[in-house]
Design an enzyme around this catalytic site. Structure first.
Site, PDB file in Angstrom:
ATOM      1  N   LYS A 136       0.845  -1.192   0.000  1.00 14.75           N
ATOM      2  CA  LYS A 136       0.000   0.000   0.000  1.00 14.75           C
ATOM      3  C   LYS A 136       0.879   1.239   0.000  1.00 14.75           C
ATOM      4  O   LYS A 136       1.895   1.317   0.714  1.00 14.75           O
ATOM      5  CB  LYS A 136      -0.896  -0.020   1.238  1.00 14.75           C
ATOM      6  N   SER A 193      -9.477   1.664   2.881  1.00 18.97           N
ATOM      7  CA  SER A 193      -8.603   2.415   1.995  1.00 18.97           C
ATOM      8  C   SER A 193      -7.549   1.564   1.308  1.00 18.97           C
ATOM      9  O   SER A 193      -6.842   2.024   0.413  1.00 18.97           O
ATOM     10  CB  SER A 193      -7.914   3.523   2.784  1.00 18.97           C
ATOM     11  N   SER A 214      -9.930  -0.593   7.094  1.00 15.35           N
ATOM     12  CA  SER A 214      -9.371  -0.380   5.758  1.00 15.35           C
ATOM     13  C   SER A 214      -8.609  -1.565   5.176  1.00 15.35           C
ATOM     14  O   SER A 214      -8.266  -1.531   4.001  1.00 15.35           O
ATOM     15  CB  SER A 214      -8.472   0.861   5.754  1.00 15.35           C
TER      16      SER A 214
END
Length: 466
Positions: free
Chosen positions: A79, A149, A173
């Protein structure tokens, strides 16, 4: 089966037995990225040449007898909040344009030391402040959201564009996009995996964890990364690196599973409830005892979550918010500006309420080993959908709907694992989460793996027509 579709454990076994090389696996995954990235948008950037070089190095090491373990030669995504020296960390934001990390994060170094092969950086909702990741599309239906996210990481794993990936979880997330894309996501105990070198959203709620294809894969990644980091701003780990071995077959005899009588089955779609309750019945067949429990302080969950997250996020962004506010996406800017209106008293009240919630959840977890519940109340929303209308007349935003069931594990800091338990009539994945006591990762992994093993023997996940 293409190499890119192998689970981490399958690929690791094949490499250890010299039946598959890191170069072959990495090439297959890079080919898949090239084939699907234009439709899915999982990656901010792909480091293809560097990945091939890392894979070739891993192949030479394994051939020379210097096998480092099950992550050696395995391609993964990170990420884009997680620093890797010399690479951009943009947080999928114009605010970070041109930012180059000066040093590896602890987790990036851990994966490098394990011999894993970095493919590139995956998209996040800007600065992880949202639950849709608008740059990315759902791996099962491109008209649907990826969830956020860590949407890029979840989609990459689901699509075969990474064998595993890392994400972060502040209010769900990791678990939300994992559930919406039909993969496994683990939010470990707060502090068990270091956040040093990871861009913060809300430092008292942030967690780093893996997204994988199976529960066994999640256990392998966790084993490589778990442990106390003396330089991390938050503790909670252990001085040694623990392992998380899992049995070959599922047997849950003696395990007490708490089934919430309130909150977690309120305002969920019929398909989600049916799939989760069917999964619980199967876990009961494996020997688990299902125990009805009451979720404490349920009415305060979202107030505490936002009361902690909003001011902490605004404090982190204070300088940039004053100097370049126009560079933030409108939805993120609104939330950051709202944080400026919250008082110190509001924040302290949220902190005190969190302490009470941790204590109350601790008493519940004294009665059961794990708590099982839906991960999210519905499957993936349509891209651009803003609200959800429930049969009781309640209307809530899509983000509020998704965070509602995942936030308690962030507030309390307990481990939470999501895994697929079915699909709805449209073929979209449904997730169930298993939550355990602090440092109870072995319990939730054991329970999830047992259920998963049954599904593998029975030919896959059921479709729910409710």
């Amino acid at each position: 089966m293409s190499h890119c579709e192998l689970t981490l454990a399958e690929a690791a076994d094949a490499m250890a037995n010299r039946e598959l090389s890191p170069v072959e696996l990495t090439a297959s995954v890079l080919e898949r990225i090239e084939a699907v990235e234009g439709r899915l948008g999982a990656y901010v950037a792909v480091a293809g040449e560097a990945a091939r070089e890392s894979a070739a190095r891993a192949e030479r090491e394994i051939a020379a007898g210097r096998y480092r373990g099950p992550l050696h030669g395995i391609p993964f995504g990170l990420k884009d909040l997680i620093d890797v020296a010399g690479l951009p960390t943009t947080a999928s934001s114009r605010v970070r344009e041109g930012h180059i990390a000066q040093a590896d994060s602890v987790v990036a170094k851990g994966l490098s030391d394990a011999g894993a092969v970095l493919l590139g950086k995956t998209h996040t909702h800007e600065f992880a402040y949202g639950l849709t990741t608008p740059q990315t599309r759902n791996a099962w239906d491109q008209s649907r959201i990826a969830g956020g996210s860590s949407g890029g990481s979840a989609v990459a794993v689901a699509a075969g564009a990474a064998t595993f990936a890392l994400g972060t979880d502040t209010g769900g997330s990791i678990r939300v996009p994992a559930a919406l894309n039909g993969v496994v996501g683990l939010k470990p105990t707060y502090g068990l995996i270091s956040r040093q070198g990871v861009t913060s959203l809300s430092w008292s709620l942030d967690h780093v964890g893996p997204l994988t294809r199976t529960v066994r894969d999640a256990a392998l990644v966790l084993s490589a990364l778990a442990g106390h980091d003396s330089e991390a701003p938050a503790g909670g780990g252990t001085a040694r690196r623990p392992g998380y071995p899992l049995p070959q077959e599922g047997d849950l005899t003696g395990l007490r599973i708490g089934v919430p009588a309130n909150y977690y089955f309120d305002r969920v779609s019929p398909a989600v409830e049916t799939a989760v309750r069917r999964a619980l019945a199967q876990m009961s067949d494996l020997g688990a005892e299902l125990v009805e429990i009451e979720i404490p302080m349920a009415r305060y969950v979202q107030a505490i979550q936002w009361g902690l997250m909003v001011p902490e996020a605004t404090a982190y962004h204070e300088r940039a918010l004053r100097s370049v506010p126009e560079l933030y996406a409108p939805d993120v800017r609104v939330l950051l500006e709202a944080g400026e209106l919250m008082s110190a008293g509001d924040y302290l009240r949220a902190q005190r309420a969190r302490t009470l919630m941790r204590q109350a959840w601790g008493r519940v977890l004294d009665q059961v080993d794990v708590i099982a519940a839906p991960t999210v109340p519905m499957t993936a929303a349509e891209a651009g959908q803003d609200t959800v209308e429930w049969p009781d007349g309640t209307t809530e935003s899509v983000s509020d709907a998704y965070v509602r069931l995942s936030a308690p594990a962030n507030i309390t800091g307990i481990p939470a694992l999501t895994l697929p338990v079915g699909r709805d009539h449209a073929g979209l994945p449904i997730g169930m989460q298993l939550m355990g006591p602090p440092r109870g990762e072995a319990l939730v992994l054991r329970a999830g793996h047992a259920y998963e093993s049954v599904q593998e023997r029975c030919g896959g996940l059921p479709t729910v027509t409710a």
